[in-house]
Enzyme design. Structure first.
Site, PDB file in Angstrom:
ATOM      1  N   CYS A 178      11.219  36.218 -27.746  1.00 18.50           N
ATOM      2  CA  CYS A 178      12.340  35.272 -27.687  1.00 18.50           C
ATOM      3  C   CYS A 178      12.682  34.904 -26.251  1.00 18.50           C
ATOM      4  N   CYS A 180      12.180  31.479 -27.979  1.00 15.73           N
ATOM      5  CA  CYS A 180      13.427  30.706 -28.131  1.00 15.73           C
ATOM      6  C   CYS A 180      13.985  30.180 -26.803  1.00 15.73           C
ATOM      7  N   LYS A 189      11.738  27.700 -24.805  1.00 13.39           N
ATOM      8  CA  LYS A 189      11.594  26.546 -25.724  1.00 13.39           C
ATOM      9  C   LYS A 189      12.861  25.705 -25.751  1.00 13.39           C
ATOM     10  N   TYR A 242       6.822  25.391 -36.956  1.00 14.13           N
ATOM     11  CA  TYR A 242       7.924  25.382 -35.998  1.00 14.13           C
ATOM     12  C   TYR A 242       7.393  25.178 -34.570  1.00 14.13           C
ATOM     13  N   GLU A 267       7.933  21.733 -32.359  1.00 16.60           N
ATOM     14  CA  GLU A 267       8.922  21.820 -31.268  1.00 16.60           C
ATOM     15  C   GLU A 267       8.246  21.532 -29.923  1.00 16.60           C
ATOM     16  N   HIS A 303      36.553  13.587 -37.402  1.00 17.41           N
ATOM     17  CA  HIS A 303      36.047  12.241 -37.200  1.00 17.41           C
ATOM     18  C   HIS A 303      36.023  11.885 -35.725  1.00 17.41           C
ATOM     19  N   GLU A 341      30.696  15.800 -40.123  1.00 18.96           N
ATOM     20  CA  GLU A 341      31.631  15.195 -41.080  1.00 18.96           C
ATOM     21  C   GLU A 341      30.894  14.677 -42.319  1.00 18.96           C
TER      22      GLU A 341
HETATM   23  P1  FAD Z   1       9.221  40.599 -30.135  1.00 20.58           P
HETATM   24  O1  FAD Z   1      10.368  39.858 -29.558  1.00 20.58           O
HETATM   25  O2  FAD Z   1       7.932  39.870 -30.197  1.00 20.58           O
HETATM   26  O3  FAD Z   1       9.080  41.938 -29.283  1.00 20.58           O
HETATM   27  C1  FAD Z   1       8.028  42.828 -29.441  1.00 20.58           C
HETATM   28  C2  FAD Z   1       7.799  43.555 -28.128  1.00 20.58           C
HETATM   29  O4  FAD Z   1       6.963  44.696 -28.349  1.00 20.58           O
HETATM   30  C3  FAD Z   1       7.068  42.698 -27.114  1.00 20.58           C
HETATM   31  O5  FAD Z   1       7.712  42.766 -25.861  1.00 20.58           O
HETATM   32  C4  FAD Z   1       5.678  43.334 -27.019  1.00 20.58           C
HETATM   33  O6  FAD Z   1       5.092  43.158 -25.762  1.00 20.58           O
HETATM   34  C5  FAD Z   1       6.019  44.793 -27.295  1.00 20.58           C
HETATM   35  N1  FAD Z   1       4.888  45.590 -27.791  1.00 20.58           N
HETATM   36  C6  FAD Z   1       3.933  45.241 -28.682  1.00 20.58           C
HETATM   37  N2  FAD Z   1       3.122  46.281 -28.935  1.00 20.58           N
HETATM   38  C7  FAD Z   1       3.582  47.321 -28.198  1.00 20.58           C
HETATM   39  C8  FAD Z   1       3.174  48.673 -28.057  1.00 20.58           C
HETATM   40  N3  FAD Z   1       2.136  49.150 -28.748  1.00 20.58           N
HETATM   41  N4  FAD Z   1       3.850  49.468 -27.188  1.00 20.58           N
HETATM   42  C9  FAD Z   1       4.905  48.994 -26.482  1.00 20.58           C
HETATM   43  N5  FAD Z   1       5.342  47.712 -26.598  1.00 20.58           N
HETATM   44  C10 FAD Z   1       4.695  46.901 -27.455  1.00 20.58           C
HETATM   45  N6  FAD Z   1      13.433  32.526 -33.271  1.00 20.58           N
HETATM   46  C11 FAD Z   1      14.682  32.022 -33.386  1.00 20.58           C
HETATM   47  O7  FAD Z   1      15.527  32.632 -34.052  1.00 20.58           O
HETATM   48  N7  FAD Z   1      15.038  30.843 -32.788  1.00 20.58           N
HETATM   49  C12 FAD Z   1      14.157  30.137 -32.036  1.00 20.58           C
HETATM   50  O8  FAD Z   1      14.510  29.082 -31.518  1.00 20.58           O
HETATM   51  C13 FAD Z   1      12.848  30.648 -31.884  1.00 20.58           C
HETATM   52  N8  FAD Z   1      11.948  29.985 -31.135  1.00 20.58           N
HETATM   53  C14 FAD Z   1      10.697  30.517 -30.984  1.00 20.58           C
HETATM   54  C15 FAD Z   1       9.790  29.800 -30.197  1.00 20.58           C
HETATM   55  C16 FAD Z   1       8.503  30.277 -30.035  1.00 20.58           C
HETATM   56  C17 FAD Z   1       7.527  29.506 -29.186  1.00 20.58           C
HETATM   57  C18 FAD Z   1       8.118  31.498 -30.665  1.00 20.58           C
HETATM   58  C19 FAD Z   1       6.725  32.033 -30.474  1.00 20.58           C
HETATM   59  C20 FAD Z   1       9.019  32.209 -31.434  1.00 20.58           C
HETATM   60  C21 FAD Z   1      10.317  31.713 -31.607  1.00 20.58           C
HETATM   61  N9  FAD Z   1      11.261  32.384 -32.382  1.00 20.58           N
HETATM   62  C22 FAD Z   1      12.509  31.860 -32.542  1.00 20.58           C
HETATM   63  C23 FAD Z   1      10.921  33.642 -33.060  1.00 20.58           C
HETATM   64  C24 FAD Z   1      11.461  34.854 -32.264  1.00 20.58           C
HETATM   65  O9  FAD Z   1      11.013  34.788 -30.930  1.00 20.58           O
HETATM   66  C25 FAD Z   1      10.964  36.139 -32.925  1.00 20.58           C
HETATM   67  O10 FAD Z   1      11.333  36.133 -34.283  1.00 20.58           O
HETATM   68  C26 FAD Z   1      11.571  37.379 -32.259  1.00 20.58           C
HETATM   69  O11 FAD Z   1      11.274  37.431 -30.887  1.00 20.58           O
HETATM   70  C27 FAD Z   1      11.031  38.644 -32.952  1.00 20.58           C
HETATM   71  O12 FAD Z   1      11.547  39.781 -32.321  1.00 20.58           O
HETATM   72  P2  FAD Z   1      10.818  41.207 -32.468  1.00 20.58           P
HETATM   73  O13 FAD Z   1      11.753  42.191 -31.858  1.00 20.58           O
HETATM   74  O14 FAD Z   1      10.389  41.417 -33.853  1.00 20.58           O
HETATM   75  O15 FAD Z   1       9.495  41.097 -31.612  1.00 20.58           O
HETATM   76  P1  NAP Z   2       4.178  28.613 -38.825  1.00 24.25           P
HETATM   77  O1  NAP Z   2       5.532  27.991 -38.853  1.00 24.25           O
HETATM   78  O2  NAP Z   2       3.778  29.547 -39.882  1.00 24.25           O
HETATM   79  O3  NAP Z   2       3.132  27.402 -38.793  1.00 24.25           O
HETATM   80  C1  NAP Z   2       1.762  27.595 -38.691  1.00 24.25           C
HETATM   81  C2  NAP Z   2       1.098  26.224 -38.773  1.00 24.25           C
HETATM   82  O4  NAP Z   2      -0.261  26.364 -38.465  1.00 24.25           O
HETATM   83  C3  NAP Z   2       1.183  25.593 -40.158  1.00 24.25           C
HETATM   84  O5  NAP Z   2       1.390  24.206 -40.010  1.00 24.25           O
HETATM   85  C4  NAP Z   2      -0.199  25.888 -40.743  1.00 24.25           C
HETATM   86  O6  NAP Z   2      -0.618  24.921 -41.670  1.00 24.25           O
HETATM   87  C5  NAP Z   2      -1.044  25.761 -39.489  1.00 24.25           C
HETATM   88  N1  NAP Z   2      -2.312  26.478 -39.570  1.00 24.25           N
HETATM   89  C6  NAP Z   2      -2.522  27.765 -39.930  1.00 24.25           C
HETATM   90  N2  NAP Z   2      -3.830  28.067 -39.805  1.00 24.25           N
HETATM   91  C7  NAP Z   2      -4.446  26.951 -39.374  1.00 24.25           C
HETATM   92  C8  NAP Z   2      -5.790  26.642 -39.050  1.00 24.25           C
HETATM   93  N3  NAP Z   2      -6.755  27.552 -39.152  1.00 24.25           N
HETATM   94  N4  NAP Z   2      -6.075  25.395 -38.609  1.00 24.25           N
HETATM   95  C9  NAP Z   2      -5.103  24.465 -38.499  1.00 24.25           C
HETATM   96  N5  NAP Z   2      -3.812  24.688 -38.791  1.00 24.25           N
HETATM   97  C10 NAP Z   2      -3.495  25.933 -39.220  1.00 24.25           C
HETATM   98  O7  NAP Z   2       3.913  29.380 -37.454  1.00 24.25           O
HETATM   99  P2  NAP Z   2       4.477  29.128 -36.005  1.00 24.25           P
HETATM  100  O8  NAP Z   2       4.732  27.691 -35.759  1.00 24.25           O
HETATM  101  O9  NAP Z   2       3.556  29.857 -35.093  1.00 24.25           O
HETATM  102  O10 NAP Z   2       5.858  29.882 -36.024  1.00 24.25           O
HETATM  103  C11 NAP Z   2       5.891  31.274 -36.335  1.00 24.25           C
HETATM  104  C12 NAP Z   2       7.282  31.682 -36.674  1.00 24.25           C
HETATM  105  O11 NAP Z   2       8.064  31.741 -35.489  1.00 24.25           O
HETATM  106  C13 NAP Z   2       7.998  30.719 -37.593  1.00 24.25           C
HETATM  107  O12 NAP Z   2       7.770  31.036 -38.944  1.00 24.25           O
HETATM  108  C14 NAP Z   2       9.437  30.900 -37.206  1.00 24.25           C
HETATM  109  O13 NAP Z   2      10.041  31.852 -38.046  1.00 24.25           O
HETATM  110  C15 NAP Z   2       9.390  31.409 -35.781  1.00 24.25           C
HETATM  111  N6  NAP Z   2       9.866  30.318 -34.922  1.00 24.25           N
HETATM  112  C16 NAP Z   2      11.154  29.938 -35.050  1.00 24.25           C
HETATM  113  C17 NAP Z   2      11.622  28.887 -34.295  1.00 24.25           C
HETATM  114  C18 NAP Z   2      13.045  28.463 -34.474  1.00 24.25           C
HETATM  115  O14 NAP Z   2      13.831  29.219 -35.003  1.00 24.25           O
HETATM  116  N7  NAP Z   2      13.416  27.273 -34.042  1.00 24.25           N
HETATM  117  C19 NAP Z   2      10.791  28.237 -33.412  1.00 24.25           C
HETATM  118  C20 NAP Z   2       9.477  28.654 -33.297  1.00 24.25           C
HETATM  119  C21 NAP Z   2       9.016  29.704 -34.066  1.00 24.25           C
HETATM  120  P3  NAP Z   2      -0.466  25.091 -43.268  1.00 24.25           P
HETATM  121  O15 NAP Z   2       0.938  24.660 -43.600  1.00 24.25           O
HETATM  122  O16 NAP Z   2      -1.520  24.213 -43.797  1.00 24.25           O
HETATM  123  O17 NAP Z   2      -0.703  26.543 -43.576  1.00 24.25           O
END
Ligand code: FAD
Ligand code: NAP
Length: 553
Positions: free
Chosen positions: A117, A122, A125, A257, A261, A526, A531
């Site tokens: 995140c 997040c 982004k 997503y 985005e 409004h 709204e």
């Molecule tokens: P993470 O935040 O991924 O943390 C896991 C940590 O564990 C990492 O630091 C990793 O390096 C560490 N780790 C892994 N393996 C080991 C190990 N063996 N030993 C020690 N450390 C380890 N969610 C939202 O709600 N709103 C958003 O706008 C949003 N935007 C997103 C945009 C993008 C581009 C992406 C990729 C995700 C987004 N998400 C968003 C999703 C959100 O980031 C994740 O759901 C959230 O970070 C998950 O938290 P977590 O604690 O499960 O894992």
């Molecule tokens: P995602 O939402 O699951 O989307 C994956 C996309 O990749 C889908 O459109 C899928 O298509 C496509 N895809 C999968 N395999 C493919 C392949 N082999 N070739 C071409 N297209 C393929 O995954 P994500 O965008 O990585 O996001 C992961 C999660 O992060 C989300 O579910 C969300 O919870 C979190 N996230 C949240 C936010 C937010 O809160 N604003 C922002 C970013 C991420 P199909 O539909 O055909 O399977």
């Protein structure tokens, strides 16, 4: 005592000295002594209680029985969930360590404490989304009487540095917080040896073994690589936010997503520099799982903004050309040349090298996630939260709340379970989506078409009305109700500016089980976009036009 000394290690109870010693014989799960065993029994004979307060299986750790391990709790992964869980457990009196180690992306990107995140999700982004919105807003300046338009385009380098500096500040802040709160932070990669021991390796390869009565796995996930020839030439969201040079002409693979985005803000930045060139290769449909009408509206908006979305197409290969650009061949026989290919085809849990096989904890073969019940894995003293848990939303607030509630159940008097249903979410596409509850497609599948009603509005916010460039743009909102339950609201969806902010407020009332009449009897504010949810009276089934002309007042 002789027998106990030779036996107790095998069930993970090296310090047990009293009678009785209780464990499950078939799985060698240690329950504890007398008190722990009685607690365990009580949980099973307890009657009543609703789903939200159902107990977990006893893991044999008892607050009054010394366990003799280094820690009460070790959290593996210091992301959104891991940090929240470790701090909460410490506040409740546990001795806690949190491990966080970032393995560089295949292209070498790495970052600090805080997880996805903060570093590559997040936070960067949303800042980049905001940069794009500000750029887009400059189109409106003249309509609002401002004479000067920013003309120098967008400077990726300076902006990216500001974002990265801000993130570094957050990384530092998290370390300070952990230290101040007394949580031990280990910048090490963890791997399970057994259900009470973890091998920890630092960046220099130095190894240390720590023991703990309980573990929480919070390792999150990483972007799934593109499995096509040349897939290694693509970047992922792990690399995008720290690129040294602007992404330029970009092919985005995927339509979830992350893909949409990122496509949104890259396109806005490119357009400011006069090179509109973002192509999205969408395998099946954009934003699977979201309401189709809402997605249709956003997709149209994105295409009106200059993004090319090609449906039913995947990349077949990526090659580097003589000029250094990337040639992407498509499954429909066509092709395109780009500066950057962004793979955004979903995420895979980071469990491959965690040693889970040694513990006998199974993972889903496709996404490597763990199946848990109430955040408990199949080994009772090992828990999991956040993105690593199968069939739960991959969202930061989900990981945080699941972690806090788990800590409260383990170390406080908490009994509340994480409820993964009806979680509000926003997609920060150029026209944002805010949503909570069922989509129309899900509502029909669950209750039958004749039992639901959809109130719909296609509208243009007041702010757009005097901007000629926005004449062809529209927002969209939908309220889905269950006719058989007095028009209870079962879905709320909006595609509009600030949709995330709007739906966050409505999510509270949604959780409280409001009716359609509650929305209609609420006096609106409004003139706002929110709204709209208090004045929507055209149903989809009526066949009347859902287009709203002009202002509401
Ligand atoms: P993470 O935040 O991924 O943390 C896991 C940590 O564990 C990492 O630091 C990793 O390096 C560490 N780790 C892994 N393996 C080991 C190990 N063996 N030993 C020690 N450390 C380890 N969610 C939202 O709600 N709103 C958003 O706008 C949003 N935007 C997103 C945009 C993008 C581009 C992406 C990729 C995700 C987004 N998400 C968003 C999703 C959100 O980031 C994740 O759901 C959230 O970070 C998950 O938290 P977590 O604690 O499960 O894992
Ligand atoms: P995602 O939402 O699951 O989307 C994956 C996309 O990749 C889908 O459109 C899928 O298509 C496509 N895809 C999968 N395999 C493919 C392949 N082999 N070739 C071409 N297209 C393929 O995954 P994500 O965008 O990585 O996001 C992961 C999660 O992060 C989300 O579910 C969300 O919870 C979190 N996230 C949240 C936010 C937010 O809160 N604003 C922002 C970013 C991420 P199909 O539909 O055909 O399977």
């Amino acid at each position: 005592m002789t027998w106990l000394t030779s036996f107790r290690d095998s069930i993970g109870a090296p310090n047990h000295k009293s009678s009785p010693i209780v464990w499950y014989e078939d799985t060698n799960v240690y329950l504890g002594g007398c008190d722990a065993f009685l607690d365990w029994c009580r949980k099973f004979v307890a009657v009543g209680g609703d789903e939200d307060t159902k107990s977990m299986i006893s893991d044999g750790v008892h607050p009054n029985v010394p366990h003799g391990f280094d820690y009460d709790l070790v959290v593996v992964g210091g992301g959104s969930g891991g940090l929240a869980c470790s701090k909460e457990a410490k506040l409740l009196g546990a001795k806690v360590a949190v491990l966080d180690f970032v393995k560089p992306s295949p292209l070498g990107s790495k970052w600090g404490l805080g997880g996805t995140c903060v570093n590559v999700g997040c936070i960067p982004k949303k800042l980049m989304h905001n940069a794009a919105l500000l750029g887009e807003a400059t189109h409106d300046l003249e309509s609002y009487g401002w004479q000067q338009k920013p003309s120098n385009g967008f400077t990726w380098g300076d902006f990216k540095d500001r974002v990265q500096d801000y993130i570094k500040g957050l990384n530092f802040g998290y370390k300070v917080q952990l230290r101040e709160q007394g949580v031990t932070y280990l910048n090490m990669l963890g791997k399970f040896i057994d259900r009470n021991h973890l091998e920890c390796t630092d960046a220099k390869g130095k190894v240390q073994v720590i023991s703990s009565a309980r573990f929480v796995i919070a390792v999150g996930g990483r972007p799934t690589p593109l499995a096509i020839p040349g897939g290694e030439l693509a970047i992922s969201s792990d690399d995008l936010f720290s690129l040294k040079t602007p992404p330029g002409r970009t092919c985005v693979v995927g339509a979830g997503y992350v893909a949409l985005e990122c496509a949104g803000f890259i396109n806005a930045m490119n357009q400011k520099n006069g090179s509109p060139s973002v192509v999205v290769l969408c395998r099946s449909m954009c934003l699977r799982g979201f309401d189709r009408d809402v997605v249709g509206n956003v997709q149209k908006f994105m295409m009106q903004s200059g993004i090319e979305i090609i449906e039913g197409v995947t990349p077949v290969s990526i090659e580097k050309t003589g000029s250094g650009s990337l040639l992407v061949k498509y499954s429909n026989g066509s092709q395109g040349e780009f500066d950057t290919v962004l793979g955004a085809v979903g995420r895979t849990a980071d469990t491959a090298k965690l040693g889970l096989d040694a513990l006998g904890i199974p993972v889903n073969s496709s996404n490597l996630k763990l199946t848990c019940e109430n955040e408990q894995t199949t080994v009772p003293n090992i828990y999991a939260i956040g993105d690593v848990v199968d069939k739960t939303p991959e969202l930061t607030p989900v990981a945080i709340l699941a972690g806090r509630l788990l800590a409260q159940r383990l170390y406080g008097n908490g009994s509340v379970l994480m409820n993964y249903k009806s979680i509000a979410t926003a997609v920060f596409t150029p026209l944002e989506i805010g949503t909570v509850g069922l989509t129309e497609e899900e509502a029909i599948a669950t209750y039958g078409e004749s039992n639901i009603e959809s109130y719909v509005s296609t509208f243009s916010p007041l702010e757009w009305q005097i901007v000629n460039e926005k004449n062809d743009r529209s927002c969209y909102a939908k309220i889905i109700t269950l006719k058989t339950e007095d028009d209870k609201v079962i879905g709320l969806h909006i595609a509009s500016p600030n949709a995330g902010e709007i739906i966050q407020g409505f999510a509270v009332s949604f959780k409280k089980g409001i009716k359609y009449t509650d929305l209609m009897n609420t006096v609106g504010i409004h003139p706002t976009i929110a709204e709209e949810f208090t004045v929507m009276n055209v149903t989809k089934s009526s066949g009347l036009s859902t287009e709203k002309k002009g202002c509401w007042g």
